[in-house]
Design a protein around this motif. Structure first.
Motif, PDB file in Angstrom:
ATOM      1  N   SER A   9      24.548 -71.482  20.986  1.00 41.20           N
ATOM      2  CA  SER A   9      24.098 -70.868  22.245  1.00 41.20           C
ATOM      3  C   SER A   9      24.998 -71.282  23.404  1.00 41.20           C
ATOM      4  N   THR A  10      25.434 -70.280  24.174  1.00 43.51           N
ATOM      5  CA  THR A  10      26.318 -70.556  25.314  1.00 43.51           C
ATOM      6  C   THR A  10      25.656 -71.521  26.294  1.00 43.51           C
ATOM      7  N   LYS A  39      10.414 -68.600  20.156  1.00 45.63           N
ATOM      8  CA  LYS A  39       9.269 -67.860  20.693  1.00 45.63           C
ATOM      9  C   LYS A  39       7.941 -68.485  20.258  1.00 45.63           C
ATOM     10  N   GLY A  50      10.912 -68.583  26.514  1.00 46.34           N
ATOM     11  CA  GLY A  50      11.229 -68.446  25.087  1.00 46.34           C
ATOM     12  C   GLY A  50      12.725 -68.422  24.837  1.00 46.34           C
ATOM     13  N   VAL A  52      16.602 -70.964  24.925  1.00 48.61           N
ATOM     14  CA  VAL A  52      17.163 -72.309  24.895  1.00 48.61           C
ATOM     15  C   VAL A  52      18.256 -72.371  25.955  1.00 48.61           C
ATOM     16  N   PRO A  53      18.523 -73.580  26.471  1.00 47.92           N
ATOM     17  CA  PRO A  53      17.993 -74.883  26.090  1.00 47.92           C
ATOM     18  C   PRO A  53      16.791 -75.301  26.949  1.00 47.92           C
ATOM     19  N   GLU A  64      16.632 -74.135  32.270  1.00 49.50           N
ATOM     20  CA  GLU A  64      17.763 -73.533  33.018  1.00 49.50           C
ATOM     21  C   GLU A  64      18.991 -74.438  32.890  1.00 49.50           C
ATOM     22  N   ARG A  66      22.177 -74.442  33.935  1.00 44.37           N
ATOM     23  CA  ARG A  66      23.037 -74.900  35.036  1.00 44.37           C
ATOM     24  C   ARG A  66      22.313 -75.984  35.851  1.00 44.37           C
TER      25      ARG A  66
HETATM   26  N1  LIG Z   1      19.221 -68.708  32.412  1.00 45.29           N
HETATM   27  C1  LIG Z   1      18.940 -69.362  31.148  1.00 45.29           C
HETATM   28  C2  LIG Z   1      19.343 -68.410  30.042  1.00 45.29           C
HETATM   29  C3  LIG Z   1      19.009 -68.961  28.681  1.00 45.29           C
HETATM   30  C4  LIG Z   1      19.419 -68.003  27.584  1.00 45.29           C
HETATM   31  O1  LIG Z   1      19.730 -66.798  27.835  1.00 45.29           O
HETATM   32  N2  LIG Z   1      19.423 -68.504  26.348  1.00 45.29           N
HETATM   33  C5  LIG Z   1      19.749 -67.682  25.215  1.00 45.29           C
HETATM   34  C6  LIG Z   1      20.735 -68.385  24.302  1.00 45.29           C
HETATM   35  S1  LIG Z   1      22.260 -68.682  25.156  1.00 45.29           S
HETATM   36  C7  LIG Z   1      18.479 -67.432  24.411  1.00 45.29           C
HETATM   37  O2  LIG Z   1      17.673 -68.332  24.243  1.00 45.29           O
HETATM   38  N3  LIG Z   1      18.314 -66.207  23.905  1.00 45.29           N
HETATM   39  C8  LIG Z   1      17.184 -65.848  23.125  1.00 45.29           C
HETATM   40  C9  LIG Z   1      16.257 -64.931  23.851  1.00 45.29           C
HETATM   41  O3  LIG Z   1      16.475 -64.647  25.044  1.00 45.29           O
HETATM   42  O4  LIG Z   1      15.305 -64.475  23.225  1.00 45.29           O
HETATM   43  C10 LIG Z   1      19.713 -70.701  31.078  1.00 45.29           C
HETATM   44  O5  LIG Z   1      20.771 -70.784  31.698  1.00 45.29           O
HETATM   45  O6  LIG Z   1      19.241 -71.649  30.438  1.00 45.29           O
END
Ligand SMILES: N[C@@H](CCC(=O)N[C@@H](CS)C(=O)NCC(=O)O)C(=O)O
Length: 202
Positions: A9-10, A39, A50, A52-53, A64, A66
């Motif tokens: 995950s980015t 989830k 729902g 990560v992280p 969040e 950042r």
């Molecule tokens: N703004 C959030 C975005 C988190 C995010 O988009 N995580 C992705 C993985 S990089 C995720 O969990 N995706 C699964 C989903 O949205 O169902 C952050 O920076 O932590």
């Protein structure tokens, strides 16, 4: 500290890089996307969207990515945020540019080429134009300063890393090569030991 996330995950990767750069001891808890664990109620208690992280530190919980990077650096007294008010403002400026102007168009290519979520041709064309506009501005800045916040590596650089890494097997790689200062910055930061480890290249 305990980090709940996924190594691919980015957003998890930004936080892992911050932990590595600040030598912060931590436990990593895998949230298995394949099993839908992100989830499940247990994870929603850590991250209500729902995703990560999620982070826990001595009874304090947050989400969040950042915001977590800022928290970790401040908590452990890291050197990833400039000392001066102007340096911090510049770092925040480039973190906002990453979130608003760079990551959304890069992710169109990552979805299309890496995650096989097909994007229409006009979406990719618009993303290319958006990236050219953004890369022109990044390139001009990086022609005058070695890093986004100025003279030192900071959280701003960390926030771009995961998206640039995922874009390398896409046409974005060739686009970046058209911007010499941006390409030189990427060549330098992408070889940091912390990033090589987080990206699985070490
Ligand atoms: N703004 C959030 C975005 C988190 C995010 O988009 N995580 C992705 C993985 S990089 C995720 O969990 N995706 C699964 C989903 O949205 O169902 C952050 O920076 O932590």
């Amino acid at each position: 500290m305990k980090l709940y996330g996924h190594p691919m995950s980015t957003c998890t990767r930004k936080v892992l890089t911050t932990l590595a750069e600040t030598n912060t001891p931590h436990d990593f808890v895998l949230v298995d996307f394949a099993k839908g664990e992100h989830k499940a109620p247990a994870h929603l208690a850590h991250q209500p969207f729902g995703q990560v992280p999620a982070l826990e530190d001595d009874g304090f919980a947050m989400f969040e990515s950042r915001a977590m990077c800022r928290y970790i650096n401040e908590k452990v007294g890291g050197n990833l945020v400039p000392d001066s008010i102007q340096g911090r403002a510049r770092m925040e400026q480039w973190m906002s540019v990453e979130t608003s102007n760079v990551t959304p168009p890069i992710m169109k290519f990552v979805y299309h080429h890496i995650f096989k979520r097909e994007q229409p041709a006009d979406v990719l064309e618009t993303a290319t134009k958006s990236l050219d506009a953004a890369f022109t501005i990044l390139d001009a800045h990086l022609g005058k300063h070695p890093y986004f916040a100025g003279e030192t590596f900071s959280l701003a650089d960390i926030c771009y890393l995961p998206y640039f890494e995922y874009s390398m097997p896409t046409p974005v790689k060739a686009q970046i090569a058209n911007y010499p200062h941006l390409a030189a910055w990427w060549g330098k930061v992408s070889e940091r030991p912390s990033w090589l480890k987080v990206a699985g290249r070490a």
